[in-house]
Design an enzyme around this catalytic site. Structure first.
Site, PDB file in Angstrom:
ATOM      1  CB  ILE A   1      -0.984  -0.004   1.194  1.00 15.72           C
ATOM      2  CG1 ILE A   1      -1.928  -1.221   1.106  1.00 15.72           C
ATOM      3  CG2 ILE A   1      -1.795   1.293   1.242  1.00 15.72           C
ATOM      4  CD1 ILE A   1      -2.757  -1.334  -0.151  1.00 15.72           C
TER       5      ILE A   1
ATOM      6  NE  ARG B   1      15.095  -1.642  13.663  1.00 18.66           N
ATOM      7  CZ  ARG B   1      14.768  -2.918  13.482  1.00 18.66           C
ATOM      8  NH1 ARG B   1      13.722  -3.436  14.078  1.00 18.66           N
ATOM      9  NH2 ARG B   1      15.497  -3.690  12.706  1.00 18.66           N
TER      10      ARG B   1
ATOM     11  CB  SER C   1     -10.362  -3.190   5.412  1.00 18.58           C
ATOM     12  OG  SER C   1     -11.687  -3.559   5.057  1.00 18.58           O
ATOM     13  CB  CYS C   2      -9.057  -3.181   0.307  1.00 26.24           C
ATOM     14  SG  CYS C   2      -8.679  -4.828   0.939  1.00 26.24           S
TER      15      CYS C   2
ATOM     16  CG  ASN D   1      -6.996  -6.701  -3.225  1.00 25.42           C
ATOM     17  OD1 ASN D   1      -7.424  -7.353  -4.186  1.00 25.42           O
ATOM     18  ND2 ASN D   1      -5.793  -6.899  -2.699  1.00 25.42           N
TER      19      ASN D   1
END
Length: 340
Positions: A17, A85, A156-157, A321
């Site tokens: 993504i 990080r 979400s997709c 997606n």
């Protein structure tokens, strides 16, 4: 807004993504990508991963070069590269990133995502469902966004595919209850061969040669973006060995009787009206690869659906997606910026 009048964004996590959000952003005039953070990928490897994509093809828009270990060049445009990080340490403030796309899959709640705000960002868009950040689906409930909210989830997709379809059906005919199945392409968390997956034993089986039943919160999440449907929808997923493009099968009981032709007409009208660019409509004899690179959230397949009666119907809708979802992440940022 930057001095260029463009919305300045940063991306944390350069996975599927993250890279595709970068591709979408770099093809738009209203967005400026100023920084990317990923502690696990070197700058030259970042350039390679961006340039070559097994699903979406080679990047064709401009040259991608490594200027130095901390800078990528997209054509003439330089983008800062970080390897922190801890999100608090990413110098978003220094590069002027106002909006940060949180696409690591790790910092998905408000507390963890707020580290980006401490690092100088103004807003964070989480590219995953969140347990406590408000969820927005463009075309469905983004108008409820208030400018004082700093951390949001793009859901979400699958929720982005299901919600526009469910909204049209509920607005026009009323949904009593419904069950969703998504036949879903493989994703990065799956295994190439059988391997350990303690939380989801089936999910550890080889992705390339199995149909794998899986859980999904996508249908229940529709109740968060469309409160009228709260408690009325649930669903599950089958993971199948395709690299990209998935399909939602929504089976619903309707409050108002409607023929399948009336349902098709309602969806077609919305696809050409309020939901143009979000909800699509096709009567062609399509298959999954026909939707690779489709930027819409949900494309209704008129031929594939079927009605049992005037109150009980199965509706089928396709979605890329990866690309469709990444396009919505950028759309949500643009909408948020317009409300500031």
């Amino acid at each position: 807004m930057g001095s260029t009048g463009k919305i300045k964004i940063g991306i944390n996590g350069f996975g599927r993504i993250g890279r595709l959000v970068a591709r979408v952003a770099l093809t738009r005039d209203d967005i400026e990508l100023v920084g990317v953070n990923d502690p696990f990928i070197s700058t030259d490897y970042m350039s390679y991963m961006f340039k070559y994509d097994s699903v979406h093809g080679k990047w064709k828009h401009h040259e991608v070069n490594v200027k130095d270990s901390k800078t990528l060049l997209f054509g003439e445009k330089s983008v800062a590269v970080f390897g922190c990080r801890n999100p608090e340490e990413i110098p978003w403030g220094e590069v002027g990133a106002e909006y940060v796309v949180e696409s690591t899959g790790v910092f998905t709640d408000k507390e963890k995502a707020s580290a980006h705000l401490k690092a100088g960002a103004k807003k964070v868009v989480i590219s995953a469902p969140s347990k406590d950040a408000p969820m927005f689906v463009v075309g469905v409930n983004e108008h409820q966004y208030k400018s004082d909210v700093n951390i949001v989830s793009n859901a979400s997709c699958t929720t982005n595919c299901l919600a526009p379809l469910a909204k049209v059906i509920n607005d026009k005919f009323g949904i009593v209850e419904g069950l969703m199945t998504t036949v879903h392409s493989i994703t990065a968390t799956q295994k190439t061969v059988d391997g350990p997956s303690n939380k989801d034993w089936r999910g550890g089986r080889g992705a390339g040669f199995n149909i794998i039943p899986s859980s999904t919160g996508a249908a229940k999440a529709v109740g968060k973006v469309l409160p009228a449907l709260n408690g009325k929808l649930t669903g599950m997923a089958f993971r199948v060995p395709t690299p990209d493009v998935s399909v939602v099968d929504l089976t619903v009981r309707l409050e108002k009787s409607a023929t399948y032709d009336e349902i098709k007409a309602a969806i077609k009208a919305e696809s050409e009206g309020n939901l143009k660019g979000i909800l699509g409509y096709t009567e062609d004899a399509v298959v999954s690869t026909d939707f690779i690179g489709d930027s819409r959230s949900s494309i209704f397949d008129a031929q594939a659906g079927i009605a049992l009666s005037d109150n009980f119907v199965k509706l089928v809708s396709w979605y890329d997606n990866e690309w469709g979802y990444s396009s919505r992440v950028v759309d949500l940022i643009v909408h948020m910026a317009a409300t500031q």
